[in-house]
Design a protein around this motif. Sequence first.
Motif, PDB file in Angstrom:
ATOM      1  N   ILE A  83      69.087 107.602  24.407  1.00  0.00           N
ATOM      2  CA  ILE A  83      70.402 107.367  24.992  1.00  0.00           C
ATOM      3  C   ILE A  83      70.181 105.921  26.035  1.00  0.00           C
ATOM      4  N   GLY A  84      71.325 104.400  25.474  1.00  0.00           N
ATOM      5  CA  GLY A  84      70.990 103.134  26.322  1.00  0.00           C
ATOM      6  C   GLY A  84      71.671 103.103  26.867  1.00  0.00           C
ATOM      7  N   VAL A  85      71.597 102.356  28.504  1.00  0.00           N
ATOM      8  CA  VAL A  85      73.209 102.368  29.069  1.00  0.00           C
ATOM      9  C   VAL A  85      73.364 100.575  29.343  1.00  0.00           C
ATOM     10  N   ILE A  86      74.776 100.745  28.703  1.00  0.00           N
ATOM     11  CA  ILE A  86      74.899  99.348  29.163  1.00  0.00           C
ATOM     12  C   ILE A  86      75.397  98.485  30.625  1.00  0.00           C
ATOM     13  N   GLY A  87      75.419  97.501  31.262  1.00  0.00           N
ATOM     14  CA  GLY A  87      75.915  97.070  32.505  1.00  0.00           C
ATOM     15  C   GLY A  87      74.429  97.632  33.787  1.00  0.00           C
ATOM     16  N   ASP A  88      74.824  97.822  34.739  1.00  0.00           N
ATOM     17  CA  ASP A  88      73.692  97.594  36.078  1.00  0.00           C
ATOM     18  C   ASP A  88      73.927  98.957  35.792  1.00  0.00           C
ATOM     19  N   SER A  89      72.520  98.969  35.757  1.00  0.00           N
ATOM     20  CA  SER A  89      71.852 101.006  35.829  1.00  0.00           C
ATOM     21  C   SER A  89      71.598 100.726  36.690  1.00  0.00           C
ATOM     22  N   GLY A  90      71.515  99.650  37.695  1.00  0.00           N
ATOM     23  CA  GLY A  90      70.755 100.420  39.137  1.00  0.00           C
ATOM     24  C   GLY A  90      72.045 100.723  39.863  1.00  0.00           C
TER      25      GLY A  90
END
Lengths: 338, 338, 338, 338
Positions: free
Chosen positions: D39-46
Motif C-alpha cells: 500500500i503506497g501513500v499519495i501526498g505528504d506522508s509526513g
Amino acid sequence: MIIIMDPKTEIQNINKVQECIESNGLGVYSSRGESYLIIGVIGDSGKLDSNKLLRFDGVQKVLKVEEPFKKANRLFKPDDTIVDIEGKKIGGGNLGIIAGPCSVESEEQIIKIAKDIKAAGGNFLRGGAFKPRTSPYSFQGLELEGLELLKKAKKETGLPIVTEIMSTDYIDQFVDNVDVIQVGARNMQNFDLLKQLGKTNKPILLKRGLSATIEEWIMSAEYILAGGNENVILCERGIRTFETYTRNTLDLSAIPMVKRLSHLPVIVDPSHAGGYWYLVEPLAKAAIMAGADGLMIEVHNDPKNALSDGQQSIKPENFRALMDKIRVCAEIEGKIIK
Amino acid sequence: MIIIMDPKTEIQNINKVQECIESNGLGVYSSRGESYLIIGVIGDSGKLDSNKLLRFDGVQKVLKVEEPFKKANRLFKPDDTIVDIEGKKIGGGNLGIIAGPCSVESEEQIIKIAKDIKAAGGNFLRGGAFKPRTSPYSFQGLELEGLELLKKAKKETGLPIVTEIMSTDYIDQFVDNVDVIQVGARNMQNFDLLKQLGKTNKPILLKRGLSATIEEWIMSAEYILAGGNENVILCERGIRTFETYTRNTLDLSAIPMVKRLSHLPVIVDPSHAGGYWYLVEPLAKAAIMAGADGLMIEVHNDPKNALSDGQQSIKPENFRALMDKIRVCAEIEGKIIK
Amino acid sequence: MIIIMDPKTEIQNINKVQECIESNGLGVYSSRGESYLIIGVIGDSGKLDSNKLLRFDGVQKVLKVEEPFKKANRLFKPDDTIVDIEGKKIGGGNLGIIAGPCSVESEEQIIKIAKDIKAAGGNFLRGGAFKPRTSPYSFQGLELEGLELLKKAKKETGLPIVTEIMSTDYIDQFVDNVDVIQVGARNMQNFDLLKQLGKTNKPILLKRGLSATIEEWIMSAEYILAGGNENVILCERGIRTFETYTRNTLDLSAIPMVKRLSHLPVIVDPSHAGGYWYLVEPLAKAAIMAGADGLMIEVHNDPKNALSDGQQSIKPENFRALMDKIRVCAEIEGKIIK
Amino acid sequence: MIIIMDPKTEIQNINKVQECIESNGLGVYSSRGESYLIIGVIGDSGKLDSNKLLRFDGVQKVLKVEEPFKKANRLFKPDDTIVDIEGKKIGGGNLGIIAGPCSVESEEQIIKIAKDIKAAGGNFLRGGAFKPRTSPYSFQGLELEGLELLKKAKKETGLPIVTEIMSTDYIDQFVDNVDVIQVGARNMQNFDLLKQLGKTNKPILLKRGLSATIEEWIMSAEYILAGGNENVILCERGIRTFETYTRNTLDLSAIPMVKRLSHLPVIVDPSHAGGYWYLVEPLAKAAIMAGADGLMIEVHNDPKNALSDGQQSIKPENFRALMDKIRVCAEIEGKIIK
C-alpha cells in the motif's frame, strides 16, 4: 602504569601489589600521603596486565601512562616510515594512489581499468580476488583466477598490485604474486593471520576495523612489526556509528592523531567510508589536506554492472578529473606522487 | 525488494531496471501513479545486489523488505533449534551453563575449576587454549597443550568442552578434541573460518562481533548453516559503544529480537560484557529473564593470579551462589538445566 | 588528579604547574625518579580543569582519579536515597511502577487507562502533556490541558502523576500540579532547566540522554542536587548505538554500575529502549533482576490509534499479565511495590 | 511512505489501513500479487506516524520514501541559502570564518583577540557568555556581562558577534545584542528553544547534537524554518563514537551529504571535534576541501590560562598562519571570504 590504592589499606596489601610488579622484573616507586597512596611502575609496564592488578585488595584504579605499542611508536622511531614497493613509495611525503575495481571480474575489465588508472596518474592497482561478503549467497570473487588477472594487468601497465587476503591458506600465493597484501577491516584482529604476515617481508596494507579504536588498530600493526615485517601501511576506511545516511563515518581526525603516535604511513579509503560515488571527491581531497599518505579509490568502467559495490565506484573519467584535484592538494601539502 | 523510481524518468530507464531483475531469474511487478513509480521484485531478492540497482538512472531508493537470511530464519523453520551435545541440550527450553577460566593455565587449575563447576550445577566447561589478545606481548594461551588439559578435565568430570578456535590450521584437532567450537567476537566475520566450520558437524558457538548488527551476526551464522552444519549457538557478549565505565554494553534487547527472527539458540556472556566480576550476577539473572538459552561465565579459583581477565572472573563459591539464583530464574521461565 | 610530566622537563615548568594547582587552594605532592615525574593533587580536584593543565609545557597526561560528582556520590552518602511521593516510595527496596500512555489524548482515555493501571498494581501514572517530537509537524501534546486531564485521573485513582517538562516557562504549573517532574533524554543537558529544577523541592525523574555516558548522566543529576533538591530518580531508557533492529540499546549494565557509584534510585523504561511492544516484557523482567528500582511502561488502551508511539505501547490486559511477573521478580529480589 | 502487508491478510485489515491513511487527507494506491501486497501513500506522508501503522493487523513493515524535512529540503529550494549578516555572507560560495575564545573572560581579553582575528582575516567573532558545562562546579560564563564585552569588541573591530544561548529567558537580550545566535549541541533538540528562535529573524547557528543523525539535525533546523526564520546555518562539531584518543569524531562525510539534502549552509568546528589544538589545522583545511561553508575556531591569547577548553584553542599567531592556508584552500574551491 600507576596504581591508585586506598590510603587506609593495610600494609600487606601494598606489599602484595609491589611483589606482583617486581615478579615481572619491574621496579616500583611509591608515594603516600594522608589522602593518597600511589604505586608507580618503573620499566616496561606493557608486561603487566592492568586488569589483574584490579583484583588486588586495596587497589582502587589502575591508570595507564604509556602507549602499549613499541615498534609502531613514534617515540622510539621519530622518522616517518617510507614503504617502498618496486620504487614507488608511500609515506614520508610520498603519496600512494591506489585505484581499481572492488572485484576483479574479467581480464578485459581489469586491464582496461588498469590502463585508465595509469593514464590518470594513479600509481597502484587494487582489485579484489577474494571478497569478504556479509552474505554467503553473494559473489565471493574469482579467487586464484583473480590473482592471475591482476598479474596480467600489472604486466600491461607496470602498476604494482594491492589485493586482500582472507585466509592463511593462501599466504604463499600472495607473497609470490602480490605487491601489497591487504588485510581487510573484518580481519583486523585475526591475530593468526597477522602473525603469519609478520613472518613475510611483503608490504601489508592494514585496514582499520569497523569498531577498532586507534590504539587497537596500531596494536594490530604491532603484531606484524613484532614478527619482523616493518612494511605496514595503515588505512582508515570509516568506522561504524549510529549515522545511516552514509555507509560508515570517515574518521579523518584519526589521520593527524595516528601520525603523531606512530611513524607508519596512513592512507584513506573514501569509497568504503562514504559508500556513495558522489562522496568520493570531497572526502579524497579532505583526506590529503588532513595529512594522509595516500588514497584507495574504487574505479569501475561500468558501475551499474559491477559485481560488487557499484554504488561507491567512480568512472575512469571521474577518476581522471579527481587526480587533477589531488595533484593540486598534494602540491599545497608539499607531497609527491610517483 | 522494492525499487522507488523517479516518476518522471524515461521508459527505457524503467525497462533497464526490470531487465536487470529478470536477468537474475526474478519476477517484476510495477505500479505507477502521478507521483510515484514503484518496481517490486517477485522471488528471492537475496540474489540481487541492492547497491548495484542504486546506480541505474532514475532509481531513487532501494528498500529491502525481506531479511537476507534463509536457513537461520524462523519464518522457514518456526521451531526452536535444540543443539544436543552428548545429551546436554541448549535451546528449546534447555539452558546451557558454560563456565570456566578465561585461559587454561595448568592441569591442576583446570581440573579443580571443572570439579567446582560441576558441583555447582554448570553443565559445560569453558577454557581458552588459544587466546586472542590485543597485544602481541600478552600471554597467548597454552595452545595445543591447553586442549589436552581440557580433555583431562572432561575425563574427570564428564563436562563437555567449549573452547575458541583462532585458525583454520587447527580445525582437525578441534573437531577431534572439542565438543563445542567457539568463534570469538573478533573472528565473527572471518568468512574463511566460518565456511570451513560449516563443513564440519561440530556445534559452533558464534559470538557477536563488537560492532556487528543483529543482521550481520545472523548472516555469519548463515555462512555455517549454508555449509551444512546446523548446530549453531549464538552468544551475545556486549557491543562497543561510547560508554567507558563498563567494558562493553550488553545488548539484552538482542535476545528477544534474535529469537523472533531466528530459531537458533542464543546465550549470553555477562563476564565479557560488563568486564567486572561484580556485574556478573545482575547481568546473568537479567539475561535469563530476557529469554536467553544459557550463559557463559568466567570462573577462576584465584582471579588475582589469573593469566587473563581476572577482573571479570568470579570465584567458585560465588558461582555456586549464582547457580542457586539462576535455578530460581530458570524455574520462573519454565526452563531446565541438565 | 595526577599529572604526568616529562621527567626531563625544566624545573620552572614543574613549578608553574604546582603554582596553578595551589592557586586553586589545593595541595600538591610530587614524586620523581629517573623515568617518571608525577604531580598529585591533594584536595578536591573537581575545582581544577584537567584540559587547562594539558596546555602547560612538560605535561604529558592528566589522569583523573576521583569521580567528578559529589552529592550524588555513594562514597559520601552510602545509604540508598529513597524518594517519597505521597507515601509511595522509590529506592531502597521499593519499586516504582510508572505506567500510562505516551500522550494524554482525552479525559476518557487517561481516566480509563489510569484505572486499569491501578487495578493491575501500578503505583504511578505517566502521560505526556508536552511532547518532544523530532518533527515540528507531529502532534505536540495537549500541553496545559493535558496537565488538567492528568489531575482528573489522579483524583479518580489516587495515582501520583509523572509527566515531562520541556520549558522553564512552565515550572510553576508543574510544581503546582505534578508529583514527579520528568526531564526527557533530549533535555538531559539543558543545564538552565536543571538549575531551575534544583531550586524546587519536587521529585525529578531524569532520563539518560541518548549518548550520555554514565558520568555525564550523574553529573546532570548533580546539577539538581547542587541546587538543593535531593529528590532525583534516574531513568535508563536506552542509548544510541549502530543497531537498527531495536529503537535504542537498553544498557542494563548501567543499573548495577550506577547503583555502585551513586545512592540515587535508578529505574528503567523498556518501552522507549526497545521500541516494540513485544520487547517490553522480557526487558522489564530483566531490568528488575539487574537491580532496577522501578519501571516506566507505556500502556495504551488502543495502541493502533495512539497519537504517538503506539508501536511500543502494551494493552492494559498485557500490563496486568506483566505485573504478575514483575511481582514474582520483585519477591525474588526482596523488593516491594506499594 | 510504503506499507508492506502480509499478502494472506484478510481484506478488512487492508481496508483499515487504507481508511487510516485516507482519514489523514492522503491518497492510497495498492498493488497486490501472490507473494506481495503493497500500500503506497499519495501526498505528504509526513502527516502520518509510521509507528502507528505498525500496530495494524497484517502490517509487516513501513518504509519511508521521502525525507521528512520540507522547508530545509533542497528538492523544494534547489539554490543555496546565503545568510547575510551585516553584509558578511555565509553559504553559496561565501565562507564564514568565526573565531574567538571559548569563553569571554575580560574586556581586555576579548578586544585583544578580536583585533587579532580581524587582522588575520577572520570575519566573525565568537565568544561564550553563557557556557554549558558538564559540571555545576565549573565556570559558567560571565553571562550578561559577557554579552556587553562582546559588543565592545564588535564596536572596536566591526566583527559581527556569534554567541550561544542557553535559555529562552534571554531571547530578547540575544536578539538585541547578538548577530548570530548559536544553539549548542546539547540543546539541538530543546524544541521549546527552537520554536521560540523560529519566531525571531536572527541568524541561528545550529550545532549538531553529539548523537544526532543527519536527519534529526536537519529536522531541528526545520523547527526554526517552520516558525518563519529562514536564516539557519548548520555546524558540524563532531559526533560521539567509541574512539577516545580524540574528543569527538568529526564527521566530514556529513558536509557533502547535508549539502545534497538541504540548501542550508554548513560550517565545521574543528576545535570541539578534535579536542586538541594540534588537530585544528589539518581538520580545518580538510573541512574546506570537503565543501564546508565556513569554520568556527577557538583562538585564545593565553590558552594555558583560559577558563575553558584551553587545550583545544590555538594562539593568534597560529590562527594567522592557518588563515593563510585556508585562503589557499578557498581559492581552489572557488570560494571567497569577506
